[in-house]
Design a protein around this motif. Structure first.
Motif, PDB file in Angstrom:
ATOM      1  N   GLY A 176       1.389  -2.198  -2.458  1.00 39.34           N
ATOM      2  CA  GLY A 176       0.954  -0.815  -2.310  1.00 39.34           C
ATOM      3  C   GLY A 176      -0.244  -0.559  -3.207  1.00 39.34           C
ATOM      4  N   GLY A 177      -0.897   0.573  -3.012  1.00 36.88           N
ATOM      5  CA  GLY A 177      -2.067   0.887  -3.825  1.00 36.88           C
ATOM      6  C   GLY A 177      -3.177  -0.105  -3.603  1.00 36.88           C
ATOM      7  N   TRP A 178      -3.548  -0.317  -2.336  1.00 33.37           N
ATOM      8  CA  TRP A 178      -4.451  -1.411  -1.976  1.00 33.37           C
ATOM      9  C   TRP A 178      -5.920  -1.055  -2.168  1.00 33.37           C
ATOM     10  CZ3 TRP A 178      -1.027   0.700   1.826  1.00 33.37           C
ATOM     11  CH2 TRP A 178       0.229   0.079   1.870  1.00 33.37           C
ATOM     12  N   ILE A 179      -6.735  -2.105  -2.399  1.00 32.86           N
ATOM     13  CA  ILE A 179      -8.185  -2.008  -2.302  1.00 32.86           C
ATOM     14  C   ILE A 179      -8.577  -2.743  -1.028  1.00 32.86           C
ATOM     15  CG2 ILE A 179     -10.391  -2.714  -3.307  1.00 32.86           C
ATOM     16  CD1 ILE A 179      -9.201  -2.314  -6.051  1.00 32.86           C
ATOM     17  N   TYR A 180      -9.329  -2.061  -0.162  1.00 35.56           N
ATOM     18  CA  TYR A 180      -9.587  -2.579   1.173  1.00 35.56           C
ATOM     19  C   TYR A 180     -10.955  -3.188   1.378  1.00 35.56           C
ATOM     20  CZ  TYR A 180      -5.435   0.096   1.813  1.00 35.56           C
ATOM     21  OH  TYR A 180      -4.175   0.578   1.664  1.00 35.56           O
ATOM     22  N   GLY A 181     -11.888  -2.954   0.470  1.00 34.90           N
ATOM     23  CA  GLY A 181     -13.206  -3.525   0.660  1.00 34.90           C
ATOM     24  C   GLY A 181     -14.199  -3.014  -0.355  1.00 34.90           C
ATOM     25  N   GLU A 215      -1.890 -13.011   0.476  1.00 39.65           N
ATOM     26  CA  GLU A 215      -1.933 -12.437   1.823  1.00 39.65           C
ATOM     27  C   GLU A 215      -3.243 -11.713   2.113  1.00 39.65           C
ATOM     28  OE1 GLU A 215       1.514 -10.197   2.889  1.00 39.65           O
ATOM     29  OE2 GLU A 215       2.919 -11.724   2.178  1.00 39.65           O
ATOM     30  N   GLY A 216      -4.290 -12.035   1.355  1.00 37.85           N
ATOM     31  CA  GLY A 216      -5.568 -11.362   1.545  1.00 37.85           C
ATOM     32  C   GLY A 216      -5.552  -9.907   1.131  1.00 37.85           C
ATOM     33  N   VAL A 217      -4.624  -9.553   0.231  1.00 36.65           N
ATOM     34  CA  VAL A 217      -4.401  -8.157  -0.153  1.00 36.65           C
ATOM     35  C   VAL A 217      -4.522  -8.009  -1.665  1.00 36.65           C
ATOM     36  CG1 VAL A 217      -2.691  -6.298  -0.262  1.00 36.65           C
ATOM     37  CG2 VAL A 217      -2.897  -7.696   1.809  1.00 36.65           C
ATOM     38  N   TYR A 218      -5.253  -7.004  -2.116  1.00 31.73           N
ATOM     39  CA  TYR A 218      -5.321  -6.625  -3.529  1.00 31.73           C
ATOM     40  C   TYR A 218      -4.416  -5.412  -3.698  1.00 31.73           C
ATOM     41  CZ  TYR A 218      -7.465  -5.808  -8.140  1.00 31.73           C
ATOM     42  OH  TYR A 218      -7.684  -5.649  -9.493  1.00 31.73           O
ATOM     43  N   SER A 219      -3.285  -5.602  -4.379  1.00 24.94           N
ATOM     44  CA  SER A 219      -2.232  -4.579  -4.464  1.00 24.94           C
ATOM     45  C   SER A 219      -1.990  -4.184  -5.914  1.00 24.94           C
ATOM     46  CB  SER A 219      -0.934  -5.115  -3.852  1.00 24.94           C
ATOM     47  OG  SER A 219       0.161  -4.287  -4.174  1.00 24.94           O
ATOM     48  N   LEU A 226       3.644  -1.187 -11.759  1.00 22.46           N
ATOM     49  CA  LEU A 226       2.363  -1.783 -11.403  1.00 22.46           C
ATOM     50  C   LEU A 226       2.473  -3.301 -11.357  1.00 22.46           C
ATOM     51  CD1 LEU A 226      -0.289   0.264 -13.422  1.00 22.46           C
ATOM     52  CD2 LEU A 226       0.735   0.746 -11.176  1.00 22.46           C
ATOM     53  N   LYS A 227       1.636  -3.909 -10.525  1.00 28.27           N
ATOM     54  CA  LYS A 227       1.576  -5.359 -10.462  1.00 28.27           C
ATOM     55  C   LYS A 227       0.927  -5.903 -11.741  1.00 28.27           C
ATOM     56  CE  LYS A 227       3.111  -5.437  -6.202  1.00 28.27           C
ATOM     57  NZ  LYS A 227       4.448  -5.975  -5.843  1.00 28.27           N
ATOM     58  N   ARG A 255       3.440  -4.160   5.954  1.00 31.14           N
ATOM     59  CA  ARG A 255       2.598  -4.443   4.807  1.00 31.14           C
ATOM     60  C   ARG A 255       1.198  -3.875   5.001  1.00 31.14           C
ATOM     61  NH1 ARG A 255       4.907  -7.492   1.060  1.00 31.14           N
ATOM     62  NH2 ARG A 255       6.781  -8.631   1.625  1.00 31.14           N
ATOM     63  N   ALA A 256       0.313  -4.251   4.086  1.00 36.80           N
ATOM     64  CA  ALA A 256      -0.985  -3.589   4.014  1.00 36.80           C
ATOM     65  C   ALA A 256      -1.870  -3.861   5.203  1.00 36.80           C
ATOM     66  CB  ALA A 256      -1.715  -4.026   2.743  1.00 36.80           C
TER      67      ALA A 256
END
Length: 270
Positions: A215-220, A199-203, A133-134, A3-4
Motif C-alpha cells: 500500500g502507499g505506492w509510488i507509480y512513476g 513485483e515491480g511495486v514501490y510500497s 511502514l515497510k 494488489r497495486a
C-alpha cells in the motif's frame, strides 16, 4: 485483496506537469479543509507533532450516499459517496462528493485514467488504516519497521518523512472534515523507476487489516502525492492522493474539490 496492479505505474505522460501542483491540487483541498500554515521540511528533520484531537463534525446536513465498492465502476458527478473500505476501521465512514464525470471506483480506490486509456491511472484517492511502514519500500516483502510506527498522527507523519526515500516531503497541520491532523506532501523525482522492486511495486506501508500486503505506492516519475493523516474520533485514518504528470488542470481541481468535501459520518447512521 487486489494488489497495486490496479493502479498502472506507467510513466507515459500525455501532458506536462502542471506548475504548482501542490498549490492547485493538495493546496485546494487543504484550503477547503481549513489547514494551518505550519510546515516542516526534510531538511529540518522529521515532524514530531503531538497527537491530533477530534474537534467535531461538519455542520453540513447528512447526504444521501451510495456505497463505493469494487463493483461500482463509473461514479456519478455531483453524487456523495460513503467509502465502504475494508482497509479502514473505526466508528466513522469517509464520505466525499465526486464533482465531475470521468471518475471510477475499483477496490475502493477513486481514480481517473489518462485520456484514451482504460488502465493507466493518472490521478487517484484511496483510504487506509495504516498498520505499519515497510522497512524498505522497494523490498517491501522483507517486512515492516521494528519497532512498529506508534499510534498517533504525529508518529505516522514523522515516520513517513523519515522513510521518504527518493521523495522530498513537507508536513503541514490540517483540519479535514472537522478533525485535525497532518498533510504530508511528496514530490517524486522525474527519473524514479520502481520496476526493479518487489513485483515491480514501490510500497511504503501495509494496511492494518492486511499484514504483508502492499500500500502507499509510488507509480512513476514526476508523481505528486499528499497523504492526509487525520485523528477521527480517536482513530487514525489516512487518505492517500496522487497525480502523475499526465493529470490535467481540471483533474487537479476536481481532486482538490473532493478533498475539500471530505467529512466523516457515524457508521451506525448508514
Amino acid at each position: 485483496m487486489k494488489r497495486a496492479g490496479r493502479w498502472s505505474r506507467s510513466t507515459t505522460a500525455a501532458v506536462m506537469v502542471v506548475s504548482g501542483l501542490l498549490a492547485s491540487a493538495c493546496g485546494a483541498g487543504q484550503a477547503g479543509a481549513n489547514a494551518t500554515s505550519t510546515t516542516t521540511s526534510l531538511a529540518d528533520g522529521p515532524a514530531t507533532s503531538a497527537p491530533a484531537t477530534a474537534s467535531g463534525l461538519n455542520a453540513s446536513p447528512p447526504p444521501t450516499p451510495s456505497a463505493v465498492d469494487v463493483s461500482d465502476g463509473s461514479l456519478e458527478a455531483g453524487t456523495t459517496y460513503f467509502i465502504y473500505d475494508s482497509r479502514v476501521d473505526g466508528p466513522r465512514w469517509v464520505v466525499l462528493t465526486v464533482p465531475a464525470a470521468g471518475w471510477v471506483a475499483n477496490d475502493w480506490i477513486l481514480f481517473k485514467n489518462l485520456p484514451g486509456s482504460s488502465d493507466s491511472h493518472v490521478i487517484a484517492l484511496s483510504t487506509w488504516t495504516v498498520g505499519n511502514l515497510k522497512a524498505d519500500p522497494c523490498r517491501w516483502k522483507a517486512g515492516t519497521l521494528d519497532p512498529p510506527v506508534g499510534p498517533t498522527v504525529g508518529d505516522l507523519a514523522a515516520a513517513l518523512l523519515e522513510q521518504a526515500g527518493p521523495a522530498k516531503g513537507i508536513s503541514t497541520d490540517v483540519t479535514l472534515g472537522g478533525y485535525r491532523g497532518k498533510e504530508i506532501a511528496f514530490s517524486i523525482p522525474s527519473d524514479f523507476d520502481g520496476t526493479s522492486c518487489d513485483e515491480g511495486v514501490y510500497s511504503r506501508w501495509e494496511a492494518a487489516s492486511a499484514p504483508g500486503d502492499s500500500g502507499g505506492w509510488i507509480y512513476g516519475g514526476g508523481m505528486r502525492n499528499a497523504v492526509y493523516i487525520i485523528d477521527v474520533a480517536g482513530r487514525r485514518v489516512a487518505i492517500d492522493t496522487m497525480s502523475l504528470p499526465g493529470a490535467s488542470a481540471a483533474d487537479l481541481a476536481e481532486l482538490g474539490q473532493m478533498i475539500a468535501s471530505i467529512h466523516f459520518e457515524s457508521r451506525t447512521s448508514s
